[in-house]
Scaffold this motif. Structure first.
Motif, mmCIF file in Angstrom:
data_model
loop_
_atom_site.group_PDB
_atom_site.id
_atom_site.type_symbol
_atom_site.label_atom_id
_atom_site.label_comp_id
_atom_site.label_asym_id
_atom_site.label_seq_id
_atom_site.Cartn_x
_atom_site.Cartn_y
_atom_site.Cartn_z
ATOM 1 N N THR A 65 3.440 6.101 -5.730
ATOM 2 C CA THR A 65 3.425 6.302 -7.183
ATOM 3 C C THR A 65 2.317 7.253 -7.616
ATOM 4 O O THR A 65 2.233 7.596 -8.798
ATOM 5 C CB THR A 65 3.221 4.965 -7.924
ATOM 6 N N GLY A 66 1.453 7.651 -6.686
ATOM 7 C CA GLY A 66 0.330 8.518 -7.018
ATOM 8 C C GLY A 66 -0.975 7.781 -7.222
ATOM 9 O O GLY A 66 -2.013 8.397 -7.482
ATOM 10 N N ARG A 67 -0.951 6.449 -7.111
ATOM 11 C CA ARG A 67 -2.177 5.679 -7.253
ATOM 12 C C ARG A 67 -3.105 5.892 -6.056
ATOM 13 O O ARG A 67 -2.669 6.191 -4.952
ATOM 14 C CB ARG A 67 -1.865 4.173 -7.355
ATOM 15 N N LYS A 68 -4.404 5.658 -6.289
ATOM 16 C CA LYS A 68 -5.357 5.493 -5.205
ATOM 17 C C LYS A 68 -5.388 4.005 -4.890
ATOM 18 O O LYS A 68 -5.340 3.173 -5.803
ATOM 19 C CB LYS A 68 -6.742 5.968 -5.631
ATOM 20 N N VAL A 69 -5.471 3.658 -3.614
ATOM 21 C CA VAL A 69 -5.437 2.254 -3.206
ATOM 22 C C VAL A 69 -6.693 1.921 -2.418
ATOM 23 O O VAL A 69 -7.143 2.696 -1.571
ATOM 24 C CB VAL A 69 -4.189 1.942 -2.355
ATOM 25 N N VAL A 70 -7.269 0.756 -2.715
ATOM 26 C CA VAL A 70 -8.376 0.196 -1.958
ATOM 27 C C VAL A 70 -7.907 -1.136 -1.382
ATOM 28 O O VAL A 70 -7.324 -1.949 -2.108
ATOM 29 C CB VAL A 70 -9.623 -0.020 -2.840
ATOM 30 N N VAL A 71 -8.140 -1.362 -0.094
ATOM 31 C CA VAL A 71 -7.713 -2.598 0.559
ATOM 32 C C VAL A 71 -8.910 -3.490 0.833
ATOM 33 O O VAL A 71 -9.948 -3.030 1.318
ATOM 34 C CB VAL A 71 -6.974 -2.292 1.877
ATOM 35 N N LEU A 72 -8.754 -4.776 0.515
ATOM 36 C CA LEU A 72 -9.733 -5.807 0.866
ATOM 37 C C LEU A 72 -9.024 -6.813 1.749
ATOM 38 O O LEU A 72 -8.003 -7.377 1.360
ATOM 39 C CB LEU A 72 -10.273 -6.469 -0.392
ATOM 40 N N GLY B 199 1.608 4.994 7.322
ATOM 41 C CA GLY B 199 1.667 6.352 7.847
ATOM 42 C C GLY B 199 0.293 6.959 8.064
ATOM 43 O O GLY B 199 -0.725 6.271 8.089
ATOM 44 N N ASP B 200 0.265 8.293 8.191
ATOM 45 C CA ASP B 200 -0.974 8.987 8.508
ATOM 46 C C ASP B 200 -2.061 8.779 7.458
ATOM 47 O O ASP B 200 -3.252 8.865 7.767
ATOM 48 C CB ASP B 200 -0.709 10.487 8.669
ATOM 49 N N THR B 201 -1.665 8.497 6.228
ATOM 50 C CA THR B 201 -2.650 8.326 5.165
ATOM 51 C C THR B 201 -3.412 7.010 5.265
ATOM 52 O O THR B 201 -4.373 6.798 4.533
ATOM 53 C CB THR B 201 -1.969 8.393 3.786
ATOM 54 N N ALA B 202 -3.003 6.121 6.186
ATOM 55 C CA ALA B 202 -3.710 4.843 6.333
ATOM 56 C C ALA B 202 -5.188 5.059 6.626
ATOM 57 O O ALA B 202 -6.051 4.301 6.169
ATOM 58 C CB ALA B 202 -3.069 4.007 7.436
ATOM 59 N N ALA B 203 -5.497 6.095 7.388
ATOM 60 C CA ALA B 203 -6.891 6.377 7.744
ATOM 61 C C ALA B 203 -7.721 6.775 6.535
ATOM 62 O O ALA B 203 -8.957 6.679 6.563
ATOM 63 C CB ALA B 203 -6.943 7.475 8.800
ATOM 64 N N ASP B 204 -7.059 7.220 5.475
ATOM 65 C CA ASP B 204 -7.778 7.667 4.271
ATOM 66 C C ASP B 204 -7.891 6.593 3.203
ATOM 67 O O ASP B 204 -8.512 6.815 2.162
ATOM 68 C CB ASP B 204 -7.063 8.888 3.669
ATOM 69 N N VAL C 64 0.837 -1.206 0.000
ATOM 70 C CA VAL C 64 0.000 0.000 0.000
ATOM 71 C C VAL C 64 0.868 1.251 0.000
ATOM 72 O O VAL C 64 0.639 2.194 -0.767
ATOM 73 C CB VAL C 64 -0.956 -0.006 1.212
ATOM 74 N N ARG C 65 1.906 1.274 0.839
ATOM 75 C CA ARG C 65 2.788 2.436 0.899
ATOM 76 C C ARG C 65 3.476 2.683 -0.451
ATOM 77 O O ARG C 65 3.523 3.829 -0.937
ATOM 78 C CB ARG C 65 3.845 2.222 1.984
#
Length: 356
Positions: free
Chosen positions: A52-59, A73-78, A46-47
């Motif tokens: 790379t500038g991608r948007k990531v969705v986690v399943l 990092g802090d972006t995990a919440a987003d 994910v990091r």
């Protein structure tokens, strides 16, 4: 009576998602679905993808482990998160319908060989059926490419080295060396080739080796306890396993290779080994490096192999990464195991300071 157009020599069926790969979005406009993205390797993936500038969705079937959240990092919440199993076809389709990913990284699996041996239907439903569910969703929503996580556990024994992607995985007298885990990975790899040949699915498979780093699990030997106990000032003593050789690979290198595979040219190989490509390292050598990097570390290990390790060692060999170098332009950042362990020590210290 229905006819199979593929068998009748009329070419591929009309569904050909591989052709859509030529019109893939620019990297910064892509949404990448990462299955198993809440775990050890997942957090590093994910990091790297976000960088790379991608948007990531986690399943995933669980929330982020603390180390993965720290790595992201802090972006995990987003990061959009879907609590779901890849074994549930309806949920997988729902996730694709809601998020409309442009590519998939499939790192969701059951890893524990003992669990798989006693829960064999679950082994099939998740490690094999989960891949089918993802691919069928890709076909339904026009997603052109997937990077699939397999394993060096597909190997039956060493026929030559360095082992490359052409090394046999099925022999006249032997199959995958890790029983149900390796066998489900072979089955998933074979099915992806079937989808490619029949429907044009564009896939790449990575076979990682002995992945280590912050958040790692216990399946890669005692390196986790050696590093983390040393940082905490606790002893790490092991009776067996010092002579066990492994092709250790830092999780950040695996993540970097996956990114390169997502951007691979269409004529690149289908299978790549996730490794540093150098000589194997014994657990005794790991212990020595930890003692050097962490002054006062109380780390000891006996040279003799345990009974459980002896048959596994026969599967170990140097792995080739020449196709990744030549076709993807990829090089491991931590080709030196010392550099990789130093990074692990640094990351774990930071994690402990930040989380207590």
């Amino acid at each position: 009576m229905s006819e199979n157009r593929y068998q009748q020599g009329m070419g591929r069926p009309e569904i050909d998602i591989g052709a859509r790969g030529a019109e893939r979005k620019p990297v910064g406009e892509r949404t990448t679905l990462v299955t198993g993205g809440a775990g050890f390797i997942g957090g590093n993936l994910v990091r790297a993808l976000l960088d790379t500038g991608r948007k990531v969705v986690v399943l995933d079937v669980r929330d982020f482990i603390p180390e993965a959240r720290f790595t992201i990092g802090d972006t995990a919440a987003d990061v959009p998160f879907e609590l779901a199993s890849i074994g549930d076809q309806a949920r997988v389709l729902d996730v694709f319908r809601v998020h409309r990913p442009d590519e998939v990284v499939h790192a969701g699996m059951i890893l524990d060989p003992a669990y798989l041996a006693t829960n064999r239907t679950t082994a099939f439903q998740v490690n094999v059926g989960g891949v089918i569910n993802l691919v069928e969703a890709m076909i339904a929503f026009g997603v052109p490419r997937i990077v699939n996580f397999s394993s060096i556990g597909v190997l039956p024994r060493v026929m030559y080295e360095p082992i490359d992607a052409n090394h046999p995985i099925l022999l006249a007298d032997a199959g995958p060396g890790t029983d149900f885990y390796g066998s489900t990975k072979v089955a998933a790899e074979a099915m992806l080739f079937a989808y490619n040949q029949a429907l044009g699915l564009d896939f790449r498979t990575i076979r990682p080796s002995a992945v280590y780093g912050l958040g790692m699990n216990q399946f890669v030997g005692p390196i986790k306890a050696m590093v983390e106990n040393a940082v905490r000032g606790e002893p790490a003593h092991f009776e067996f396993g010092g002579a066990h050789p492994r092709a250790y690979t830092h999780a950040r290198d695996i993540a970097g290779l996956v990114v390169a595979m997502l951007d691979a040219p269409g004529d690149a190989d289908r299978i790549f080994y996730g490794s540093t490509g150098g000589e194997m390292v014994t657990t005794t050598e790991v212990a020595q490096i930890v003692r050097e990097l962490v002054p006062g570390a109380d780390v000891e290990i006996g040279e003799e192999l345990s009974e459980a390790e002896k048959p596994v060692v026969a599967l170990r060999a140097e792995l080739s990464i020449e196709n990744a170098r030549a076709q993807l332009g990829w090089e491991p950042q931590y080709a030196s195991i010392r550099d990789g362990i130093a990074q692990y020590v640094e990351d774990y210290r930071a994690f402990v300071e930040a989380t207590g």
